[in-house]
Design a protein around this motif. Structure first.
Motif, PDB file in Angstrom:
ATOM      1  N   SER A   1      -0.009   3.253   9.153  1.00 32.28           N
ATOM      2  CA  SER A   1      -1.177   3.397  10.033  1.00 32.28           C
ATOM      3  C   SER A   1      -1.886   2.055  10.227  1.00 32.28           C
ATOM      4  CB  SER A   1      -2.135   4.461   9.503  1.00 32.28           C
ATOM      5  OG  SER A   1      -2.873   3.975   8.409  1.00 32.28           O
ATOM      6  N   LYS A   2      -2.014   1.264   9.164  1.00 30.69           N
ATOM      7  CA  LYS A   2      -2.670  -0.039   9.319  1.00 30.69           C
ATOM      8  C   LYS A   2      -1.836  -0.977  10.202  1.00 30.69           C
ATOM      9  CE  LYS A   2      -5.618  -0.311   5.205  1.00 30.69           C
ATOM     10  NZ  LYS A   2      -6.794   0.281   5.844  1.00 30.69           N
TER      11      LYS A   2
ATOM     12  N   LEU B   1       0.851  -1.188   0.000  1.00 33.02           N
ATOM     13  CA  LEU B   1       0.000   0.000   0.000  1.00 33.02           C
ATOM     14  C   LEU B   1       0.889   1.242   0.000  1.00 33.02           C
ATOM     15  CD1 LEU B   1      -2.309  -1.313   2.858  1.00 33.02           C
ATOM     16  CD2 LEU B   1      -2.691  -1.545   0.408  1.00 33.02           C
TER      17      LEU B   1
ATOM     18  N   GLU C   1      -0.359   4.588   4.598  1.00 28.71           N
ATOM     19  CA  GLU C   1      -1.396   3.595   4.882  1.00 28.71           C
ATOM     20  C   GLU C   1      -0.767   2.338   5.505  1.00 28.71           C
ATOM     21  OE1 GLU C   1      -3.538   2.689   1.344  1.00 28.71           O
ATOM     22  OE2 GLU C   1      -5.169   1.671   2.413  1.00 28.71           O
TER      23      GLU C   1
ATOM     24  N   SER D   1      -8.603  -1.944  -0.076  1.00 27.34           N
ATOM     25  CA  SER D   1      -7.206  -2.150  -0.452  1.00 27.34           C
ATOM     26  C   SER D   1      -7.050  -3.444  -1.249  1.00 27.34           C
ATOM     27  CB  SER D   1      -6.332  -2.206   0.791  1.00 27.34           C
ATOM     28  OG  SER D   1      -6.561  -1.083   1.608  1.00 27.34           O
TER      29      SER D   1
END
Lengths: 275, 275
Positions: free
Chosen positions: B119-120, B112, B116, B172
């Motif tokens: 943070s994920k 990603l 992202e 995603s």
């Protein structure tokens, strides 16, 4: 230490914390060394040393864990001390090696001029070694007076290092590329904050904290502080090195990565297929 | 746990399951790390971490196996408990490290955007760590009420992770290349299904399952669930990484091998064949 006052649950919790420390240090070592190829040669020595620090710490957590196990005879519902001493000094042996190297990691990843790198490494690393050496006689002392005296002596190089990290390195940090300055500041403060734990714990016996709960607090607390100061710090050094490598090559390092990326260079156990 | 109720056959079956777990984890680690060179640099960190997860699990299966052996004194026709406790908590130490990393593997292989990815990883990894930390007090609790309370608390982050894997990552996953979407969906569902085993087993003592057969079911069941969630999952991550590498380079990776194929890039401990 009053090892006799430990419950089975407390013994097992500390044992699990040591095993956790060993696993974290070993895993971080492998991760750092596998990631060497992601940074340009400029930063590879910083990553090598970051992995060495966690490798040395992993070895000492194994020794500490074995010493802990040999100090107790535990069954499902009884716990006794065997008389075999729990060797706290492994921590000092570890710190004598790893604490100077931690500071060297930080200096290396900043990529200062060579003379500055050497002089800062010698001064900060030397102060760190002195801090550990002065702490040891206090740790093994029988009287509160000796313990406190060496605490004070050890705090002198400690405060010198804190001063250097917060104030003395300021000029060098300000010369770093803008997009890594925050990370480097973060690494410097991580050192200062995680290190604050040690002199506080050192004073525990002086203020009467010596029972089972205090032993758990000290051993688990040291383990968490070591994980933050060595493993988390090492990963932060890697993040800095990756970002600086990207700045230098103008290419995105392939992690976590968007877009295509070449490895920044060809070293690190690479292969070549020629016809 | 009522270790006394175990028969020799049950003891040996569990011992063999632990040894099997150790062998599978160690072999998978080596296979994954040997295969790093098969994927483009974009996916190497995912493979490195997949191997770290199985390496950490292998270490803990060794510890669990040694703890199991020390808890029993077994001859050809007698079995007695030695009084030495069987340390279940090594599983928690293991999960605290490996479960967040498993989720990071999956996120990394999706490649990603960097923000992202971070943070994920923080949210899913943090929820996974919280889930394990909340499970531990229940596991070592003496009363059914405490055990159940922490089961409920631990289920909150568990359900959050399941929601994220099944619904939250949907967007995603839909952006992934078509020929890997099925594999990535498979990996996400593999996590959910293999993880369902853990909260169910956790409740066994509450519904009276505590004899020899229940111990065998729990220990062998955990071992199978760990093998699926870590080793099989890691190999699935490798398959995804290989297919995505092929998409990027337009070349067939030389495994399982049809026709000649070049390695997609130059790194990863490979050999040099010069004429």
């Amino acid at each position: 230490m009053e090892l006799e006052s430990l419950t089975i649950g407390q013994y097992e919790f500390v044992q699990n914390a040591f095993s956790f420390g060993l696993a974290v240090m070993a895993a971080t070592t492998l991760f750092l060394w596998f990631s060497r190829g992601l940074v340009t040669p400029n930063y590879r020595m910083a990553i090598t040393i970051s992995g060495l620090v966690t490798a040395i710490a992993g070895y000492h957590y194994l020794q500490i864990m074995l010493s802990w196990q040999s100090a107790f005879s535990v069954t499902v519902d009884t716990i006794e001390t065997t008389g075999s001493p729990f060797n706290q000094a492994y921590r000092y042996v570890d710190w004598l090696l790893t604490v100077p190297l931690l500071l060297v990691e930080l200096i290396l990843v900043m990529k200062l001029a060579r003379g500055e790198t050497i002089s800062k490494s010698v001064w900060l690393g030397g102060a760190a070694a002195l801090m550990i050496i002065l702490g040891y006689p206090g740790e093994v002392a029988d009287t509160a007076g000796v313990r406190f005296t060496f605490w004070v002596l050890s705090m002198i190089p400690f405060l010198y290092i804190v001063y250097q990290l917060v104030i003395g390195l300021r000029g060098s940090i300000d010369k770093q590329p803008e997009n890594v300055r925050g990370l480097i500041n973060g690494a410097a403060y991580l050192v200062v904050v995680s290190w604050l734990f040690y002199p506080i714990v050192f004073l525990f016996p002086l203020i009467g904290l010596t029972g089972g709960a205090a032993i758990v607090a000290v051993e688990v607390g040291y383990t968490i502080a070591d994980i933050v100061a060595k493993a988390v710090f090492g990963l932060l050094i890697l993040a800095i090195a990756i970002r600086k490598s990207e700045n230098e090559t103008g290419e995105r390092v392939a992690v976590p990565g968007t877009g295509t990326a070449k490895e920044p260079s060809s070293a690190g156990g690479s292969a070549k297929t020629a016809k």
